[in-house]
Design an enzyme around this catalytic site. Structure first.
Site, PDB file in Angstrom:
ATOM      1  N   THR A   1       0.844  -1.201   0.000  1.00 54.48           N
ATOM      2  CA  THR A   1       0.000   0.000   0.000  1.00 54.48           C
ATOM      3  C   THR A   1       0.875   1.245   0.000  1.00 54.48           C
ATOM      4  O   THR A   1       2.041   1.186   0.393  1.00 54.48           O
ATOM      5  CB  THR A   1      -0.848   0.124   1.284  1.00 54.48           C
ATOM      6  OG1 THR A   1       0.032   0.134   2.412  1.00 54.48           O
ATOM      7  CG2 THR A   1      -1.871  -0.976   1.396  1.00 54.48           C
ATOM      8  N   ASP A   2       0.269   2.360  -0.353  1.00 50.63           N
ATOM      9  CA  ASP A   2       0.905   3.627  -0.013  1.00 50.63           C
ATOM     10  C   ASP A   2       0.725   3.797   1.498  1.00 50.63           C
ATOM     11  O   ASP A   2      -0.108   3.138   2.119  1.00 50.63           O
ATOM     12  CB  ASP A   2       0.269   4.795  -0.790  1.00 50.63           C
ATOM     13  CG  ASP A   2       1.174   6.029  -0.758  1.00 50.63           C
ATOM     14  OD1 ASP A   2       2.150   6.046   0.029  1.00 50.63           O
ATOM     15  OD2 ASP A   2       0.907   6.984  -1.505  1.00 50.63           O
ATOM     16  N   TRP A   3       1.490   4.710   2.064  1.00 49.84           N
ATOM     17  CA  TRP A   3       1.592   4.799   3.527  1.00 49.84           C
ATOM     18  C   TRP A   3       0.242   5.124   4.186  1.00 49.84           C
ATOM     19  O   TRP A   3      -0.316   6.190   3.973  1.00 49.84           O
ATOM     20  CB  TRP A   3       2.677   5.811   3.885  1.00 49.84           C
ATOM     21  CG  TRP A   3       4.024   5.142   4.089  1.00 49.84           C
ATOM     22  CD1 TRP A   3       4.863   5.341   5.146  1.00 49.84           C
ATOM     23  CD2 TRP A   3       4.672   4.155   3.274  1.00 49.84           C
ATOM     24  NE1 TRP A   3       5.972   4.530   5.037  1.00 49.84           N
ATOM     25  CE2 TRP A   3       5.879   3.796   3.904  1.00 49.84           C
ATOM     26  CE3 TRP A   3       4.346   3.493   2.090  1.00 49.84           C
ATOM     27  CZ2 TRP A   3       6.760   2.840   3.394  1.00 49.84           C
ATOM     28  CZ3 TRP A   3       5.215   2.550   1.568  1.00 49.84           C
ATOM     29  CH2 TRP A   3       6.408   2.236   2.216  1.00 49.84           C
TER      30      TRP A   3
ATOM     31  N   GLY B   1      -2.550   3.715   3.439  1.00 45.02           N
ATOM     32  CA  GLY B   1      -3.611   3.692   2.432  1.00 45.02           C
ATOM     33  C   GLY B   1      -4.663   2.615   2.698  1.00 45.02           C
ATOM     34  O   GLY B   1      -4.362   1.547   3.238  1.00 45.02           O
TER      35      GLY B   1
END
Ligand code: BGC
Length: 775
Positions: free
Chosen positions: A273-275, A277
């Site tokens: 994931t993005d941070w 997310g």
């Protein structure tokens, strides 16, 4: 020696006597390692170790954080199984780690390379691969394992705050440049994470915005670049984006992370994931988003409980764990690489300096004012940014560099003399303004406010006009994640306009020239003022050697050969997406944050991609709109002639060749673009033309000719037909346009292409239909 051998023998005996009870990563099969893992260990591995300042797994957070201080995240170590923590660190313009460490006198600066947009402006895949090699070497030598880059979302609108990290409004440019970057970085034996997958085209409410996009626009525009990068460079990892697409978080979207990415494109790596997310850890696991970064205790708990309560099949968890382990197996940390903490920063400074010059775009050069003639030496240097040059954008795309060469320093290094009086006035103003701005509260990670342009009196400008040989004015812009740019940032401020007018008037009256340097990360307005100066050089944000790189171009040490990877519209509103983009939305965002307007606010809660496939030049060229500078445009100090275009077709592959001759006085390189235009009989709504391939010549000396070869598969002429969920090539005669820009077509060829259909999965559909633009 004997004693040593003896003790080794004992150790071996002890080991074999007890038997290798616990499987070890790299020694045992992955299935055995996974079978030996407890549910808790698996949940830890897919979740990460947390982030300082946010709740993470406090038992390991300190330890893994110290592996490479300042890195964005790590994976969870499980020592008893021989699974080390591996380090994930930003970002697109170079490695982002802390430059200093407590109780350590050594420094850990990294090279700040040019921003993504500049790299794309080179249109030079070999150069980008070479930059990637240098960045990847710093990743390796500073002890990191996976670089969280490249970022290749589409420049859908000029105001997206992160466009500087991204490449282009065109998916072929984005995909090819990203692939070159990945190949370069990964040649060091470290990984990349192509991001943000997908449709992260605005920063406003980025963690909750629903991008509503037709499957056709998704396939042709927003996913295409990722598809090219996956197929041509095999990145180790993909980073899912924050936003929703058609009602589902991308990280929770199985159709995106599995059906398209893996089943259709053949991606073999790991998705993270993005941070912070996404929301639903179980849905993310099921979607094939293997790892959640940086990881939160509640995600860990949800996964453990999910398996215990039968809501998450342990086989799904095992599958994701396996992909993470496959990634870890490749890493320098796992292989025990002894990193030096001493990459060759000097050599890399030369790489960034040289690559930056090649991505600068000469927009105007009346009367061949550039390169500066040999008699021109005394420079009047205007604009705050000349003295406070911008190396890159803010947020995770920033790099902790040791220095930034300003234009002032760059000119001095190149032997020019700069008016010291004017310099002092600017520097005093900048110091005072920066001190003042430092008092105003800045939210964490937000872009710094920059001082407004300084006003100069007419007599001060006049004085410079009489004593200098030439005027340089730098206009600067910076931006970064969390925020989109405002219209005011696109347009010139009153102070900038006044400076430009004042300087042009005084210098022209004195028979002297004015050059404007744009030190920007994204597109700005140029149409209203471009007639005033004699030359305009778009230098982008050119990394830590920026001032030297600009001076190399101004002096003629290097001929500019960059071309625009996006259109410069006349007005910001001209972009087809501007009706559906968050413009100056502060008041609405505040209401959303207060929870007063949930799911209601257009372009904040949801964004309808009504312009559909008509992004950038696909819109401007198809609808006959005037632009300030077209896609693919850029001047050189020399001129080129195109001759003998030819096309041949062989087994579904179209090969176009054209001779490019340097007809001017300087050595230079030319970017050649190949566009395709569908036959009029085509059933689908089609853009007037679409870029299908591009190439750059080597440096050609005056009079020299090169044969440029451009290839396109007939299958790549397809458009996406939603009704049949297929890529469809309408049979007929296609025009193949060889251009120096999208609006400077040098030769036209044609090719008869047979009809072709390629089925895909019928996925990623809109929940509710939206009105889409048609030609
Ligand atoms: C950004 C990512 C970045 C991550 C880790 C996020 O805010 O969107 O691009 O890689 O932070 O720093």
């Amino acid at each position: 020696m004997k004693k040593h051998l003896l003790s080794m023998a004992c150790a071996i005996t002890v080991l074999s006597a007890c038997g290798p009870k616990v499987p070890q990563l790299g020694k045992s099969s992955l299935d055995d390692v996974i079978a030996a893992m407890t549910l808790e260990e698996k949940a830890h591995l897919v979740v990460g170790t947390g982030m300082a300042g946010f709740s993470g797994d406090s038992a390991v957070i300190g330890e893994t954080r110290n592996l490479v201080p300042g890195a964005a995240g790590t994976t969870y170590p499980i020592e008893r199984l021989g699974i080390p923590a591996v380090v994930l660190a930003d970002g697109p313009a170079g490695l982002r780690i802390n430059p200093t460490r407590d109780g350590d006198s050594a420094t850990y600066y990294c090279t700040h390379f040019p921003i993504g947009t500049l790299l794309a402006s080179t249109w030079n895949q070999d150069l980008v691969e070479n930059v990637g090699k240098a960045i990847g070497n710093e990743v390796l030598e500073y002890g990191a394992d996976v670089l969280l880059a490249p970022a290749l979302n589409i420049h859908r609108n000029p105001l997206c705050g992160r466009n500087f990290e991204y490449y282009s409004e065109d998916p072929v440019v984005s995909g090819k440049i990203a692939a070159a970057y990945v190949r370069g970085v990964q040649s060091n034996g470290v990984g990349t994470s192509i991001k943000h997958f997908a449709v992260n085209n605005q920063e406003t409410n980025r963690m909750a915005n629903d991008a509503q996009v037709s499957p056709r626009a998704l396939r042709e525009i927003y996913l295409k670049g990722f598809e090219i990068a996956v197929k041509e460079s095999q990145p180790w990892t993909v980073m899912s984006s924050y936003n929703y697409v058609n009602g589902t978080y991308t990280s929770e979207n199985k159709e995106l992370q599995t059906t398209v990415l893996r089943d259709e494109w053949g991606f073999k790596g790991m998705v993270m994931t993005d941070w912070f997310g996404g929301k639903d850890a179980i849905a993310q696991m099921e979607a094939g988003n293997d790892m959640l970064q940086p990881g939160l205790p509640k995600q860990y708990e949800a996964i453990v409980k999910g398996v215990q309560e039968g809501k998450l099949d342990e086989a799904v968890l095992n599958r994701n764990v396996k992909r993470i382990l496959e990634m870890i197996l490749q890493t320098p940390h796992f292989k025990g690489y002894k990193f030096s903490n001493k990459p060759n920063l000097k050599a890399h400074a030369a790489v960034t300096r040289q690559s930056a010059t090649e991505g600068m775009v000469l927009l105007k050069n009346d009367g061949e004012v550039l390169p500066l003639a040999s008699g021109v030496n005394k420079v009047a240097l205007f604009g705050c940014t000349s003295y406070d040059f911008i190396a890159g954008g803010t947020g995770s795309g920033n790099v902790n560099r040791a220095y930034t060469v300003s234009l002032l320093d760059g000119l001095k290094n190149a032997g020019y003399s700069v008016d010291e009086g004017l310099k002092n006035v600017y520097e005093q103003y900048l110091t005072a303004e920066k001190e003042r701005l430092a008092q105003t509260k800045k939210e964490w990670f937000m872009p710094d406010s920059r001082p407004a342009e300084m006003a100069l009196t007419a007599s001060a400008i006049q004085e410079q006009a009489s004593k200098s040989d030439v005027a340089l004015i730098t206009l600067g812009r910076t931006s970064g994640e969390f925020l989109d740019r405002q219209q005011a940032d696109f347009n010139l401020s009153k102070e900038e306009q006044a400076l430009l007018q004042g300087v042009c008037k005084a210098f022209h009256a004195a028979g002297k020239k004015v050059v404007v340097v744009l030190n920007i990360g994204g597109v700005i307005e140029t149409a209203s003022w471009k007639a005033q100066p004699d030359a305009i050089l778009c230098a982008w944000q050119a990394g830590q050697e920026g001032g030297n790189s600009v001076a190399d171009v101004l002096s003629g040490k290097a001929s500019p050969s960059g071309k625009l990877p996006m259109t410069f519209p006349v007005k910001f509103e001209d972009a087809a997406s501007s009706d559906n983009f968050p413009i100056d939305m502060k008041a609405n965002i505040d209401l959303v944050n207060k929870g007063e307007k949930k799911n209601e606010v257009k372009n904040v809660d949801y964004t309808r991609y009504e312009e559909d496939i008509y992004v950038g030049y696909r819109y401007f060229d198809s609808f006959g709109k005037q632009v300030s500078y077209p896609f693919g445009y850029g001047l050189s100090y020399t001129t080129f002639e195109y001759a003998n275009p030819a096309v041949k077709q062989d087994d579904g592959l179209l090969t176009v060749t054209v001779e490019v001759k340097n007809t001017g006085k300087f050595a230079g390189k030319e970017v050649v673009q190949l566009y395709a235009a569908a036959p009029n009989s085509a059933k689908m709504n089609k853009p007037e033309k679409e870029l299908k391939a591009f190439a750059k010549t080597r440096e050609l000396k005056p009079g020299e000719t090169a044969v440029v070869t451009l290839q396109v598969k007939a299958a790549d002429l397809a458009s996406y037909d939603e009704a049949s969920a297929s890529w469809v090539v309408d049979g007929g005669t296609y025009k193949l346009l060889i251009g120096a820009s999208s609006r400077d077509i040098k030769a036209e060829l044609s090719a008869d292409v047979a009809a072709l259909t390629q089925k895909t999965n019928n996925v990623l559909k809109l929940r509710e239909s939206i009105t889409t633009l048609k030609r």
